[in-house]
Scaffold this motif. Sequence first.
Motif, PDB file in Angstrom:
ATOM      1  N   ILE A 118     -16.311   9.601  -0.321  1.00 23.09           N
ATOM      2  CA  ILE A 118     -15.214   9.413  -1.350  1.00 23.09           C
ATOM      3  C   ILE A 118     -14.724  10.620  -1.909  1.00 23.09           C
ATOM      4  O   ILE A 118     -13.503  10.807  -1.948  1.00 23.09           O
ATOM      5  CB  ILE A 118     -15.485   8.484  -2.736  1.00 23.09           C
ATOM      6  CG1 ILE A 118     -14.533   8.170  -3.687  1.00 23.09           C
ATOM      7  CG2 ILE A 118     -16.820   9.200  -3.499  1.00 23.09           C
ATOM      8  CD1 ILE A 118     -13.301   7.188  -2.989  1.00 23.09           C
ATOM      9  N   GLU A 119     -15.390  11.825  -1.919  1.00 22.98           N
ATOM     10  CA  GLU A 119     -15.089  13.065  -2.639  1.00 22.98           C
ATOM     11  C   GLU A 119     -13.944  13.641  -1.558  1.00 22.98           C
ATOM     12  O   GLU A 119     -13.423  14.724  -1.872  1.00 22.98           O
ATOM     13  CB  GLU A 119     -16.279  13.960  -2.835  1.00 22.98           C
ATOM     14  CG  GLU A 119     -17.052  14.303  -1.621  1.00 22.98           C
ATOM     15  CD  GLU A 119     -18.335  13.099  -1.548  1.00 22.98           C
ATOM     16  OE1 GLU A 119     -19.073  13.817  -0.499  1.00 22.98           O
ATOM     17  OE2 GLU A 119     -18.173  12.277  -1.825  1.00 22.98           O
ATOM     18  N   GLN A 127      -9.209  14.579   9.686  1.00 20.49           N
ATOM     19  CA  GLN A 127      -9.559  13.121  10.393  1.00 20.49           C
ATOM     20  C   GLN A 127      -9.671  12.022   9.202  1.00 20.49           C
ATOM     21  O   GLN A 127     -10.737  11.339   9.370  1.00 20.49           O
ATOM     22  CB  GLN A 127     -10.645  13.509  11.173  1.00 20.49           C
ATOM     23  CG  GLN A 127     -10.589  12.086  12.404  1.00 20.49           C
ATOM     24  CD  GLN A 127     -11.630  12.493  13.490  1.00 20.49           C
ATOM     25  OE1 GLN A 127     -12.036  13.765  13.643  1.00 20.49           O
ATOM     26  NE2 GLN A 127     -12.197  11.548  14.146  1.00 20.49           N
ATOM     27  N   THR A 128      -9.178  12.211   8.379  1.00 20.32           N
ATOM     28  CA  THR A 128      -9.262  11.233   7.046  1.00 20.32           C
ATOM     29  C   THR A 128      -7.867  10.559   6.815  1.00 20.32           C
ATOM     30  O   THR A 128      -6.809  11.117   6.610  1.00 20.32           O
ATOM     31  CB  THR A 128      -9.749  12.157   5.877  1.00 20.32           C
ATOM     32  OG1 THR A 128     -10.807  12.777   6.178  1.00 20.32           O
ATOM     33  CG2 THR A 128     -10.062  11.044   4.678  1.00 20.32           C
ATOM     34  N   ILE A 129      -7.774   9.232   6.751  1.00 18.88           N
ATOM     35  CA  ILE A 129      -6.962   8.190   6.497  1.00 18.88           C
ATOM     36  C   ILE A 129      -7.225   7.349   5.448  1.00 18.88           C
ATOM     37  O   ILE A 129      -8.376   7.305   5.174  1.00 18.88           O
ATOM     38  CB  ILE A 129      -5.903   7.636   7.583  1.00 18.88           C
ATOM     39  CG1 ILE A 129      -7.098   6.675   8.371  1.00 18.88           C
ATOM     40  CG2 ILE A 129      -5.565   8.440   8.610  1.00 18.88           C
ATOM     41  CD1 ILE A 129      -6.355   5.915   9.441  1.00 18.88           C
ATOM     42  N   ALA A 147     -21.622   5.791   0.542  1.00 20.41           N
ATOM     43  CA  ALA A 147     -22.483   6.611   1.377  1.00 20.41           C
ATOM     44  C   ALA A 147     -23.732   6.294   1.330  1.00 20.41           C
ATOM     45  O   ALA A 147     -24.513   6.163  -0.002  1.00 20.41           O
ATOM     46  CB  ALA A 147     -22.014   8.112   1.292  1.00 20.41           C
ATOM     47  N   PRO A 148     -24.749   6.451   2.127  1.00 20.28           N
ATOM     48  CA  PRO A 148     -26.299   6.053   1.966  1.00 20.28           C
ATOM     49  C   PRO A 148     -26.763   7.184   1.166  1.00 20.28           C
ATOM     50  O   PRO A 148     -26.546   8.377   1.205  1.00 20.28           O
ATOM     51  CB  PRO A 148     -26.762   6.080   3.516  1.00 20.28           C
ATOM     52  CG  PRO A 148     -25.564   5.899   4.306  1.00 20.28           C
ATOM     53  CD  PRO A 148     -24.496   6.547   3.631  1.00 20.28           C
ATOM     54  N   ARG A 184     -22.117  11.206   4.620  1.00 15.43           N
ATOM     55  CA  ARG A 184     -22.035  12.694   4.196  1.00 15.43           C
ATOM     56  C   ARG A 184     -22.931  13.240   5.174  1.00 15.43           C
ATOM     57  O   ARG A 184     -23.722  12.611   5.938  1.00 15.43           O
ATOM     58  CB  ARG A 184     -22.635  12.670   2.633  1.00 15.43           C
ATOM     59  CG  ARG A 184     -21.773  12.300   1.742  1.00 15.43           C
ATOM     60  CD  ARG A 184     -22.384  12.717   0.241  1.00 15.43           C
ATOM     61  NE  ARG A 184     -21.499  11.976  -0.787  1.00 15.43           N
ATOM     62  CZ  ARG A 184     -21.521  11.216  -1.701  1.00 15.43           C
ATOM     63  NH1 ARG A 184     -22.906  10.164  -1.100  1.00 15.43           N
ATOM     64  NH2 ARG A 184     -20.954  10.658  -2.424  1.00 15.43           N
ATOM     65  N   GLU A 185     -22.589  14.621   5.443  1.00 22.02           N
ATOM     66  CA  GLU A 185     -23.567  15.519   6.421  1.00 22.02           C
ATOM     67  C   GLU A 185     -24.840  15.408   5.689  1.00 22.02           C
ATOM     68  O   GLU A 185     -25.110  15.469   4.645  1.00 22.02           O
ATOM     69  CB  GLU A 185     -22.670  16.615   6.390  1.00 22.02           C
ATOM     70  CG  GLU A 185     -21.512  16.666   7.154  1.00 22.02           C
ATOM     71  CD  GLU A 185     -20.799  18.086   7.440  1.00 22.02           C
ATOM     72  OE1 GLU A 185     -21.353  18.988   6.883  1.00 22.02           O
ATOM     73  OE2 GLU A 185     -19.708  18.055   8.178  1.00 22.02           O
TER      74      GLU A 185
END
Length: 606
Positions: A118-119, A127-129, A147-148, A184-185
């Motif tokens: 979300i952030e 690469q975000t739509i 996100a987990p 997230r990474e």
Amino acid sequence: MATAVANPVARAANRNHAYAAALFEELVRTGVTHACVCPGSRSTPLAAAAAHARGLRVWSHVDERSAAFFALGLAKAERAPVALVCTSGTAAANFLPAVVEASQTGVPLVVLTADRPIELRDWGAAQTIDQVRLFGPYARWYAEEPAPEPGGAALRRARALACRAVAVATGQPPGPVHLNLPFREPLEPTRVADDLPDSDPVALDGRAPAAYLRVESARPLPPAALVERLAEAIARTPNGVIVSGPHDAEPGFCDAVARLARDARWPILAEPTSQLRCGPHVKSAPLVAAHDPLLRDGRFAAENAPALVLRLGAPLTSRPIARWLDRHSAHESWIADPDGRFADPTRSASELLRFDPTLICDALADALARRPARPESDWLARFLEADRAARAALDSALAADPALSEPRLVIELARALPDGAALFVSNSMPVRDLDSFLPPSEKRLRVLCNRGANGIDGIVSSALGASAALPGPLALLTGDLAFLHDLGGLLAAKRHGLDATIVVVNNDGGGIFRFLPVASHRDAVDFDALFTTPHGLDLARAAALFDARYTRARDWADVRHALEAGFADGGLHVLEVRVDADANVAHHAALWAAVSAALARGTPPA
């Protein structure tokens, strides 16, 4: 492909990979045995989980659009849900055409789109739509996941999410579901301390009873009072018909329809995609295979008015049937619509029967069997006699013309297909020619198509997806534009060693437009440039690009030899049959005229 490991959830390196492993473990447990996966960074946890999931066959694709149609064909052939995985951004948008088709035809897909957390959204991240409800009303259900996070709660949620997704995808009506999954990474399997619970058997291995959402669906039997009322209507109506459009029949459907038609003494007007045109049931079914040519004859259509119509499957492809029913609009019409989709575009139904077509046909046949036998019907005899006359006229006219033609190609293909084979057919002219000219046969032949949105896109990929699931030979009958539209789909055959014989009718453009009213306004609408769109491409080069065996037929002997080789040898075969588009229009007109002449000679007035 990576080797499966014991308990991949417990051995996962971090929360992302544990979450994805739990998700896929539960998808497999609830019936998903195939996944189509496209490359990408954000979807790394999902791809790795799919690769390590026990009991899952993973199909790798480089193009999301082709992958989605491949998954569609695979799910259609298997009659089971298939998972579809991609990374974030426009990759997910390329799934849309296949998701639309799956929604329209009730094919179960579990669509997993990776996303940025979300952030990163709406702040210019690469690469975000906006992927929220990306497929709109075409998804049966949509879930936007967080996100987990570390711990067992996220793993429990992943398992329940997978179970619910399969339950909805295979429910009533079946169709695609969309799970949007941000990560997230680190996306790679880098070990992160304290990401996994020390002990939570439900989260880690999923073996605790009643821990997951499972939905069992059962289609109800039609009420006895309804069956008796409908059976009484059938018994007092000699001039009724059973019509059937596209329907991928479950076991028992064809026998149930044939038995009901025999007991009712009604003709069956069924297009090949209904599965009623071919199979052992044909031997005893009152099947009118030439219904499309017959109902093009004005006299026959006018003099044979139905009083009661039972429609099975989706709306029919044939315009002559639609015009015939509209012309005799006073008839009573029942539609077997088990999924409650109100598939009644003319809004002419008297009743929508929200029951499985096999169950309603079996119940009605049982009810009719308890009644006194109906005498022989002039109505049924008239249809069967006309069908014999029409098919004889078509056979004679086609045999007399040695030129390569689209109508005769259907007959040659039907003769060549072995028992137990599958035939995938493209939209536009091929599905219409199949309806008009495919002869009835006791040969078992499964006929598949994408008749939900009726587009020509993705047809090669869909056919190859079906080939991946089916045990017997598969042929695809397609036009040249549909073939070129999904040319990249051929890569799946090369990468996965699939068997398929692709028969391409090449009339150098959109030949169907020559049959439409717009063809009489050529100059006013720039007909060739904007409608038929001739391409002039050499299809042999396209076949060579994907290592397909290619044949350009010069005559019918070439056609027969290429089909025989394709079905016997396996691998990817492309058979090109070139026809003249303008001559094709005249040829069809001559065939309709031959049928009308045969009817005038041999069919008495009603």
